[in-house]
Design a protein around this motif. Structure first.
Motif, mmCIF file in Angstrom:
data_model
loop_
_atom_site.group_PDB
_atom_site.id
_atom_site.type_symbol
_atom_site.label_atom_id
_atom_site.label_comp_id
_atom_site.label_asym_id
_atom_site.label_seq_id
_atom_site.Cartn_x
_atom_site.Cartn_y
_atom_site.Cartn_z
ATOM 1 N N LYS A 147 61.352 60.236 -9.195
ATOM 2 C CA LYS A 147 60.476 59.521 -8.266
ATOM 3 C C LYS A 147 60.475 60.167 -6.879
ATOM 4 O O LYS A 147 59.434 60.228 -6.217
ATOM 5 C CB LYS A 147 60.898 58.047 -8.177
ATOM 6 N N GLU A 148 61.635 60.662 -6.419
ATOM 7 C CA GLU A 148 61.681 61.282 -5.102
ATOM 8 C C GLU A 148 60.927 62.613 -5.081
ATOM 9 O O GLU A 148 60.209 62.915 -4.121
ATOM 10 C CB GLU A 148 63.134 61.489 -4.666
ATOM 11 N N THR A 186 63.230 68.021 0.075
ATOM 12 C CA THR A 186 62.294 68.370 1.160
ATOM 13 C C THR A 186 62.388 69.853 1.473
ATOM 14 O O THR A 186 61.367 70.533 1.636
ATOM 15 C CB THR A 186 62.595 67.538 2.408
ATOM 16 N N GLU A 206 65.688 58.312 -10.217
ATOM 17 C CA GLU A 206 65.619 58.471 -8.762
ATOM 18 C C GLU A 206 65.201 59.880 -8.379
ATOM 19 O O GLU A 206 64.389 60.072 -7.455
ATOM 20 C CB GLU A 206 66.972 58.122 -8.143
ATOM 21 N N PHE A 207 65.739 60.868 -9.080
ATOM 22 C CA PHE A 207 65.345 62.259 -8.821
ATOM 23 C C PHE A 207 63.846 62.445 -9.085
ATOM 24 O O PHE A 207 63.118 63.027 -8.270
ATOM 25 C CB PHE A 207 66.162 63.202 -9.707
ATOM 26 N N ASN A 253 72.913 59.944 -7.972
ATOM 27 C CA ASN A 253 71.552 59.577 -8.336
ATOM 28 C C ASN A 253 71.362 59.567 -9.843
ATOM 29 O O ASN A 253 72.117 60.200 -10.581
ATOM 30 C CB ASN A 253 70.555 60.555 -7.710
ATOM 31 N N ASP A 268 71.919 64.473 0.461
ATOM 32 C CA ASP A 268 71.123 63.466 -0.237
ATOM 33 C C ASP A 268 69.872 64.113 -0.814
ATOM 34 O O ASP A 268 69.452 65.199 -0.403
ATOM 35 C CB ASP A 268 70.742 62.322 0.713
ATOM 36 N N LEU A 269 69.255 63.416 -1.783
ATOM 37 C CA LEU A 269 68.097 63.975 -2.485
ATOM 38 C C LEU A 269 66.928 64.276 -1.567
ATOM 39 O O LEU A 269 66.268 65.306 -1.707
ATOM 40 C CB LEU A 269 67.637 63.001 -3.566
ATOM 41 N N THR A 270 66.657 63.371 -0.630
ATOM 42 C CA THR A 270 65.493 63.565 0.224
ATOM 43 C C THR A 270 65.587 64.860 1.026
ATOM 44 O O THR A 270 64.638 65.655 1.071
ATOM 45 C CB THR A 270 65.322 62.367 1.185
ATOM 46 N N ARG A 279 57.291 61.763 -5.049
ATOM 47 C CA ARG A 279 56.866 61.251 -3.735
ATOM 48 C C ARG A 279 56.656 62.388 -2.750
ATOM 49 O O ARG A 279 55.658 62.423 -2.025
ATOM 50 C CB ARG A 279 57.919 60.279 -3.200
ATOM 51 N N LEU A 280 57.580 63.338 -2.722
ATOM 52 C CA LEU A 280 57.476 64.437 -1.767
ATOM 53 C C LEU A 280 56.311 65.374 -2.102
ATOM 54 O O LEU A 280 55.693 65.961 -1.205
ATOM 55 C CB LEU A 280 58.794 65.212 -1.719
#
Length: 302
Positions: free
Chosen positions: A238-239, A297, A235-236, A231, A291-293, A242-243
């Motif tokens: 924005k994710e 999370t 990307e880090f 990543n 993965d990042l998500t 978002r969370l």
């Protein structure tokens, strides 16, 4: 196994000790302060290595300590807290009549030169090019055991990226500004961001301790302690936004990061490396958070 953990009271050390105890291992921590289940570094040097089947070193001054200004004294502490403790533990292992079966040293990916295009595996050749890569070089050399110990003690070096967990490391400093809607990319945001969830780093260390010796690899065997997902900082950012359901519209220019952190230290945040855990995956290690998500999370909901 009886396992000796240098720096076992720190961010990663606490997670590792908990995991190893859950697996049924007996833990002794090496710390600056004495206490139950602990010995001090002075005890190690004066009394030698206590009986153990595995040894790990995680000791080291926090590179991203926001309370310390980037100056010569801080740089000296970064080196001495890592190199001296590693040398003390390696010397104790070498002098022991019953050395441990496994010796695991945890360093970092700062040995790999930042690049937008290069891909680094555990077999990539590298030479020191700045302060932090010189630190990794001295650190890993300090942990190398004598050649005649290859048959008795398996040597492993783990090079982690940014360690993500709620209770320490970079995330502890990031969560508040992100919660307040003040999060944003660092520098261009295009720089690679090698990372690993703290549970996976602890799991990889345990995996390395328990693996049988592999005669096909030179000592020490190296594992890249990064997630298989590759990543960027963008990307880090924005994710995580978002969370948390927060905007991430306040980028931090590289010049500001350099001023706040010091240029040599800021490179860790404003530049990065594409690091692949090829040998880590080949060894059979299974990630809980690949993965990042999934990683973010777990942290956000913790």
């Amino acid at each position: 196994m009886r396992i000796l953990v240098g720096g076992g009271t720190g961010f990663v050390g606490r997670e590792l000790s908990r995991l190893l105890r859950d697996k049924g291992h007996e833990i002794t921590v090496i710390s600056r302060k004495p206490g139950p289940g602990r010995i001090t570094w002075g005890d190690l040097e004066s009394g030698g290595l206590p009986p153990c089947e595995g040894a790990v070193n995680l000791a080291g001054e926090n590179l991203m300590n926001p309370l310390r200004w980037w100056n010569e004294g801080y740089k000296k502490d970064l080196f001495s807290s890592r190199v001296d403790t590693t040398k003390a533990l390696a010397n104790a292992i070498a002098a022991s009549h019953t050395p441990p079966r496994s010796w695991v040293l945890v360093t970092g990916v700062a040995c790999y030169k930042p690049s937008f295009t290069a891909q680094y595996t555990e077999d990539s050749e590298w030479m020191p090019f700045d302060l932090l890569s010189r630190l990794v070089k001295e650190w890993e050399e300090a942990g190398r055991l004598p050649e005649n110990m290859k048959e008795t003690t398996k040597q492993v070096v783990i090079r982690p990226g940014a360690v993500l967990g709620r209770d320490g490391g970079a995330m502890k400093q990031m969560l508040l500004p992100f919660w307040l809607g003040l999060g944003g990319t660092l520098g261009s945001g295009r720089q690679p961001f090698p990372w690993i969830h703290i549970s996976d780093l602890a799991g990889l260390i345990a995996h390395a301790l328990e693996l049988p010796a592999d005669a096909s690899h030179p000592a020490p065997q190296v594992f890249n302690g990064v997630a298989p997902a590759q990543n960027t900082n963008y990307e880090f950012t924005k994710e995580l936004g978002r969370l948390l359901r927060r905007p991430t519209v306040f980028p931090v220019p590289s010049a500001v990061v350099n001023t706040l952190m010091g240029v040599e230290r800021a490179l860790v945040l404003t530049q990065g490396q594409n690091v692949t855990p090829r040998r880590t995956l080949e060894s059979g290690f299974e990630y809980k958070y690949p993965d990042l998500t999934s990683a973010l999370t777990e942290i956000v909901r913790a």
